[in-house]
Design a protein around this motif. Structure first.
Motif, PDB file in Angstrom:
ATOM      1  N   LEU A 169       9.322  20.014  35.539  1.00 36.13           N
ATOM      2  CA  LEU A 169       8.248  20.596  36.336  1.00 36.13           C
ATOM      3  C   LEU A 169       6.870  20.054  35.973  1.00 36.13           C
ATOM      4  O   LEU A 169       5.894  20.351  36.655  1.00 36.13           O
ATOM      5  CB  LEU A 169       8.260  22.122  36.184  1.00 36.13           C
ATOM      6  CG  LEU A 169       9.587  22.809  36.550  1.00 36.13           C
ATOM      7  CD1 LEU A 169       9.495  24.306  36.298  1.00 36.13           C
ATOM      8  CD2 LEU A 169       9.972  22.528  37.988  1.00 36.13           C
ATOM      9  N   ASN A 170       6.782  19.274  34.898  1.00 36.90           N
ATOM     10  CA  ASN A 170       5.506  18.667  34.527  1.00 36.90           C
ATOM     11  C   ASN A 170       5.082  17.615  35.550  1.00 36.90           C
ATOM     12  O   ASN A 170       5.915  17.041  36.253  1.00 36.90           O
ATOM     13  CB  ASN A 170       5.605  18.002  33.150  1.00 36.90           C
ATOM     14  CG  ASN A 170       5.912  18.975  32.048  1.00 36.90           C
ATOM     15  OD1 ASN A 170       7.032  19.465  31.945  1.00 36.90           O
ATOM     16  ND2 ASN A 170       4.930  19.248  31.215  1.00 36.90           N
ATOM     17  N   GLU A 171       3.783  17.344  35.589  1.00 35.50           N
ATOM     18  CA  GLU A 171       3.274  16.287  36.462  1.00 35.50           C
ATOM     19  C   GLU A 171       3.754  14.924  35.948  1.00 35.50           C
ATOM     20  O   GLU A 171       3.758  14.682  34.736  1.00 35.50           O
ATOM     21  CB  GLU A 171       1.750  16.312  36.504  1.00 35.50           C
ATOM     22  CG  GLU A 171       1.169  17.528  37.207  1.00 35.50           C
ATOM     23  CD  GLU A 171       1.525  17.566  38.677  1.00 35.50           C
ATOM     24  OE1 GLU A 171       1.652  16.476  39.271  1.00 35.50           O
ATOM     25  OE2 GLU A 171       1.694  18.672  39.226  1.00 35.50           O
ATOM     26  N   PRO A 172       4.142  14.018  36.840  1.00 29.89           N
ATOM     27  CA  PRO A 172       4.667  12.707  36.416  1.00 29.89           C
ATOM     28  C   PRO A 172       3.699  11.912  35.542  1.00 29.89           C
ATOM     29  O   PRO A 172       4.130  11.137  34.686  1.00 29.89           O
ATOM     30  CB  PRO A 172       4.925  11.983  37.746  1.00 29.89           C
ATOM     31  CG  PRO A 172       5.119  13.081  38.742  1.00 29.89           C
ATOM     32  CD  PRO A 172       4.197  14.185  38.300  1.00 29.89           C
ATOM     33  N   ASN A 173       2.380  12.089  35.743  1.00 33.17           N
ATOM     34  CA  ASN A 173       1.408  11.289  35.001  1.00 33.17           C
ATOM     35  C   ASN A 173       1.019  11.894  33.650  1.00 33.17           C
ATOM     36  O   ASN A 173       0.189  11.316  32.933  1.00 33.17           O
ATOM     37  CB  ASN A 173       0.142  11.083  35.833  1.00 33.17           C
ATOM     38  CG  ASN A 173       0.345  10.067  36.941  1.00 33.17           C
ATOM     39  OD1 ASN A 173       1.141   9.142  36.792  1.00 33.17           O
ATOM     40  ND2 ASN A 173      -0.347  10.241  38.054  1.00 33.17           N
ATOM     41  N   GLU A 174       1.588  13.025  33.302  1.00 31.72           N
ATOM     42  CA  GLU A 174       1.264  13.625  32.003  1.00 31.72           C
ATOM     43  C   GLU A 174       1.701  12.697  30.876  1.00 31.72           C
ATOM     44  O   GLU A 174       2.830  12.175  30.868  1.00 31.72           O
ATOM     45  CB  GLU A 174       1.945  14.985  31.847  1.00 31.72           C
ATOM     46  CG  GLU A 174       1.234  16.116  32.554  1.00 31.72           C
ATOM     47  CD  GLU A 174       1.784  17.478  32.146  1.00 31.72           C
ATOM     48  OE1 GLU A 174       1.511  17.910  31.004  1.00 31.72           O
ATOM     49  OE2 GLU A 174       2.484  18.093  32.965  1.00 31.72           O
ATOM     50  N   VAL A 175       0.812  12.495  29.902  1.00 30.06           N
ATOM     51  CA  VAL A 175       1.087  11.599  28.778  1.00 30.06           C
ATOM     52  C   VAL A 175       1.830  12.361  27.686  1.00 30.06           C
ATOM     53  O   VAL A 175       1.381  13.404  27.220  1.00 30.06           O
ATOM     54  CB  VAL A 175      -0.215  11.009  28.208  1.00 30.06           C
ATOM     55  CG1 VAL A 175       0.073  10.182  26.955  1.00 30.06           C
ATOM     56  CG2 VAL A 175      -0.908  10.163  29.266  1.00 30.06           C
ATOM     57  N   ILE A 176       2.974  11.814  27.293  1.00 28.73           N
ATOM     58  CA  ILE A 176       3.766  12.404  26.214  1.00 28.73           C
ATOM     59  C   ILE A 176       3.276  11.908  24.864  1.00 28.73           C
ATOM     60  O   ILE A 176       3.064  12.691  23.930  1.00 28.73           O
ATOM     61  CB  ILE A 176       5.257  12.060  26.391  1.00 28.73           C
ATOM     62  CG1 ILE A 176       5.773  12.582  27.730  1.00 28.73           C
ATOM     63  CG2 ILE A 176       6.074  12.632  25.233  1.00 28.73           C
ATOM     64  CD1 ILE A 176       7.159  12.088  28.077  1.00 28.73           C
ATOM     65  N   ALA A 177       3.099  10.606  24.753  1.00 29.70           N
ATOM     66  CA  ALA A 177       2.661  10.010  23.481  1.00 29.70           C
ATOM     67  C   ALA A 177       1.943   8.699  23.764  1.00 29.70           C
ATOM     68  O   ALA A 177       2.177   8.041  24.781  1.00 29.70           O
ATOM     69  CB  ALA A 177       3.849   9.772  22.559  1.00 29.70           C
ATOM     70  N   SER A 178       1.060   8.326  22.839  1.00 30.71           N
ATOM     71  CA  SER A 178       0.349   7.056  22.955  1.00 30.71           C
ATOM     72  C   SER A 178       0.179   6.456  21.569  1.00 30.71           C
ATOM     73  O   SER A 178       0.270   7.159  20.561  1.00 30.71           O
ATOM     74  CB  SER A 178      -1.017   7.260  23.627  1.00 30.71           C
ATOM     75  OG  SER A 178      -1.804   8.170  22.873  1.00 30.71           O
ATOM     76  N   LEU A 179      -0.054   5.164  21.541  1.00 30.79           N
ATOM     77  CA  LEU A 179      -0.268   4.447  20.284  1.00 30.79           C
ATOM     78  C   LEU A 179      -1.738   4.081  20.205  1.00 30.79           C
ATOM     79  O   LEU A 179      -2.261   3.365  21.059  1.00 30.79           O
ATOM     80  CB  LEU A 179       0.606   3.196  20.242  1.00 30.79           C
ATOM     81  CG  LEU A 179       0.786   2.508  18.879  1.00 30.79           C
ATOM     82  CD1 LEU A 179       1.480   3.428  17.894  1.00 30.79           C
ATOM     83  CD2 LEU A 179       1.577   1.216  19.045  1.00 30.79           C
ATOM     84  N   THR A 180      -2.413   4.601  19.181  1.00 32.74           N
ATOM     85  CA  THR A 180      -3.850   4.363  19.051  1.00 32.74           C
ATOM     86  C   THR A 180      -4.161   3.674  17.727  1.00 32.74           C
ATOM     87  O   THR A 180      -3.391   3.766  16.764  1.00 32.74           O
ATOM     88  CB  THR A 180      -4.635   5.685  19.120  1.00 32.74           C
ATOM     89  OG1 THR A 180      -4.206   6.548  18.045  1.00 32.74           O
ATOM     90  CG2 THR A 180      -4.391   6.391  20.439  1.00 32.74           C
ATOM     91  N   ARG A 181      -5.310   3.014  17.703  1.00 29.61           N
ATOM     92  CA  ARG A 181      -5.744   2.305  16.503  1.00 29.61           C
ATOM     93  C   ARG A 181      -6.129   3.303  15.427  1.00 29.61           C
ATOM     94  O   ARG A 181      -6.851   4.265  15.684  1.00 29.61           O
ATOM     95  CB  ARG A 181      -6.926   1.392  16.827  1.00 29.61           C
ATOM     96  CG  ARG A 181      -7.359   0.515  15.676  1.00 29.61           C
ATOM     97  CD  ARG A 181      -8.440  -0.462  16.115  1.00 29.61           C
ATOM     98  NE  ARG A 181      -8.847  -1.325  15.023  1.00 29.61           N
ATOM     99  CZ  ARG A 181      -8.202  -2.419  14.655  1.00 29.61           C
ATOM    100  NH1 ARG A 181      -7.116  -2.778  15.315  1.00 29.61           N
ATOM    101  NH2 ARG A 181      -8.630  -3.165  13.658  1.00 29.61           N
TER     102      ARG A 181
END
Length: 207
Positions: A169-181
Motif C-alpha cells: 500500500l506504500n507509494e511506489p516512489n517511497e525510498v527504502i534505503a540509500s547509500l550516502t557519503r
C-alpha cells in the motif's frame, strides 16, 4: 506468520481506576473488535502477552479464548508506558481467514556489509511496509537484498518484487534505503587543529 494462543477474561468495569486494578492484579486491560462483532472489554495475563510480543513481535496470529469461545485475532495496537515501556493496554482485531486485513511489517535490510565502506553508509529510511493480505499470509518481516545499492540510486518500493500474496500500500516512489557519503567526524579537537595546520602549510599554533 507466527501462531500462538492465550486466554482472555471479559471485564465489565471501565475507566482509569478499573484499569489500574487490572494492572495491579498482574493483567493488562484490552479490547477486542472486528467488522462483524461487538467490541468486548477484556484483560490478559501480563507475563503471557509480554512473552508473545518479546518472542514474535506484534505480527502474530492468536487464538484468543474468551469465555470458552476461541477467536482468531491479531495485535492491532500496543500502548506502552512512556518511561518504563511496559505494556499498558492492548487492542486486538478479530479476523477471518478469508478476509484481507491491513497491517504493517518491519523491513530488514540484508547485505549492508557488502555496500558500506569508510566512505559510504546505508541510510535505512523506510522501516515498515504497509500491506494488505489474508491474515495467514502476513509475514513476520520483509527481508530485502541491498547488495546492488549504489550512490545516487536509492532503493524504492517500485524497484522491489514482493510476494504475490501481498498487496503493498506504500507509494511506489517511497525510498527504502540509500547509500550516502560518510562524513568524517573529528572526535579530538586537537586533531582538527593539526589538519588545519597541514592545509595552511604551517605549524603555527592556532589561537
Amino acid at each position: 506468520m507466527f501462531k500462538s494462543s492465550m486466554h482472555a477474561d471479559l471485564r465489565n468495569e471501565v475507566g482509569s481506576n478499573a484499569c489500574h486494578r487490572v494492572r495491579n492484579s498482574g493483567h493488562i486491560p484490552g479490547v477486542v473488535y472486528g467488522h462483524h462483532v461487538a467490541t468486548r472489554l477484556i484483560e490478559v495475563d501480563q507475563k503471557k502477552i509480554d512473552g508473545i510480543v518479546r518472542s514474535h513481535g506484534t505480527n502474530v496470529l492468536l487464538s484468543l479464548d474468551m469465555d470458552g469461545r476461541d477467536s482468531t485475532v491479531i495485535i492491532k495496537e500496543l500502548q506502552r508506558h512512556p518511561i518504563t515501556h511496559h505494556i499498558m493496554h492492548v487492542d486486538f482485531q478479530e479476523v477471518s481467514h478469508d478476509e484481507k486485513i491491513h497491517t504493517t511489517v518491519p523491513i530488514i535490510l540484508r547485505g549492508r556489509e557488502k555496500v558500506e565502506s569508510k566512505n559510504s553508509v546505508v541510510q535505512h529510511q523506510l522501516r515498515e511496509l504497509h500491506i494488505e493480505c489474508l491474515p495467514q499470509h502476513v509475514p513476520n518481516s520483509i527481508e530485502l537484498d541491498i547488495t546492488m545499492l549504489s550512490p545516487n540510486h536509492p532503493l524504492r518500493i517500485a524497484d522491489m518484487e514482493f510476494s504475490t500474496e501481498l498487496t503493498v500500500l506504500n507509494e511506489p516512489n517511497e525510498v527504502i534505503a540509500s547509500l550516502t557519503r560518510a562524513e568524517r567526524v573529528i572526535d579530538d579537537p586537537g586533531e582538527g587543529e593539526d589538519l588545519l595546520n597541514k592545509v595552511l602549510g604551517t605549524n603555527t599554533e592556532i589561537k
